[in-house]
Design a protein around this motif. Sequence first.
Motif, PDB file in Angstrom:
ATOM      1  N   THR B  70       0.825  -1.133   0.038  1.00  0.00           N
ATOM      2  CA  THR B  70       0.039  -0.004   0.127  1.00  0.00           C
ATOM      3  C   THR B  70       0.979   1.233   0.033  1.00  0.00           C
ATOM      4  N   ILE B  71       1.859   1.129   1.014  1.00  0.00           N
ATOM      5  CA  ILE B  71       2.791   2.261   0.836  1.00  0.00           C
ATOM      6  C   ILE B  71       3.563   2.659  -0.519  1.00  0.00           C
ATOM      7  N   ASP B  72       3.827   1.419  -1.013  1.00  0.00           N
ATOM      8  CA  ASP B  72       4.320   1.539  -2.261  1.00  0.00           C
ATOM      9  C   ASP B  72       3.378   2.343  -3.420  1.00  0.00           C
ATOM     10  N   HIS B  73       2.181   1.795  -3.340  1.00  0.00           N
ATOM     11  CA  HIS B  73       1.246   2.554  -4.222  1.00  0.00           C
ATOM     12  C   HIS B  73       1.052   3.737  -4.137  1.00  0.00           C
ATOM     13  N   ILE B  78       2.246   9.529  -5.810  1.00  0.00           N
ATOM     14  CA  ILE B  78       3.094  10.978  -5.201  1.00  0.00           C
ATOM     15  C   ILE B  78       4.310  11.136  -6.221  1.00  0.00           C
ATOM     16  N   PHE B  79       5.056  10.336  -6.664  1.00  0.00           N
ATOM     17  CA  PHE B  79       6.266  10.638  -7.311  1.00  0.00           C
ATOM     18  C   PHE B  79       5.767  10.690  -8.921  1.00  0.00           C
ATOM     19  N   LYS B  80       4.560  10.030  -9.355  1.00  0.00           N
ATOM     20  CA  LYS B  80       4.406  10.187 -10.551  1.00  0.00           C
ATOM     21  C   LYS B  80       3.643  11.830 -10.790  1.00  0.00           C
ATOM     22  N   ALA B  81       3.025  12.199  -9.795  1.00  0.00           N
ATOM     23  CA  ALA B  81       2.433  13.560  -9.754  1.00  0.00           C
ATOM     24  C   ALA B  81       3.711  14.364  -9.887  1.00  0.00           C
ATOM     25  N   GLY B  82       4.969  14.158  -9.222  1.00  0.00           N
ATOM     26  CA  GLY B  82       5.960  15.223  -9.230  1.00  0.00           C
ATOM     27  C   GLY B  82       6.665  15.095 -10.590  1.00  0.00           C
TER      28      GLY B  82
END
Lengths: 96, 96
Positions: B70-73, B78-82
């Motif tokens: 879940t943390i991965d997901h 968040i990374f993708k949005a960045g």
Amino acid sequence: MSKVELDQLRGRVDELNLELLKLINERAQLVQEIGRAKETQGVYRYDPVRERSMLDLIKEHNDGPFENSTIDHIFKEIFKAGLDLQKDDHSKALLV
Amino acid sequence: MSKVELDQLRGRVDELNLELLKLINERAQLVQEIGRAKETQGVYRYDPVRERSMLDLIKEHNDGPFENSTIDHIFKEIFKAGLDLQKDDHSKALLV
């Protein structure tokens, strides 16, 4: 920007990641607690009105750089993960 | 649990949401800064090795209640949005 400066920024990102992790899990614990309380009260856990009001409050405070639509998306993922956790708790309770 | 206690827990969730918002946007600013630095250096922005190392560090520190998956997901979102923010910056720079 020098390699050293880039490494410093990345170090700060790593720190922020861990702060985020801490808050995300702290939030999950609260959501579990709320889920258990609602369960004993026989209230269904998913509450679209409450979700909307949380998102509204969050977006009122959003100064960017992320757009509201991105903030919406990220928080919906966090909310969904919280609900899944409540569902798991509920399934485990049924197995006892 | 009384209505008052439930409202208190919800108030704390709202506070945590706003703390998360602040950190998520602070992270986004850093990621923008890193993106600009890499751009001037002609380095491509998406870096799977760096992403993997961030996720590994995060999961090393994960004490739950969320599972690592879940943390991965959540963090991948968040990374993708960045990265999308860096892409937007790049497109705007090309239009200048």
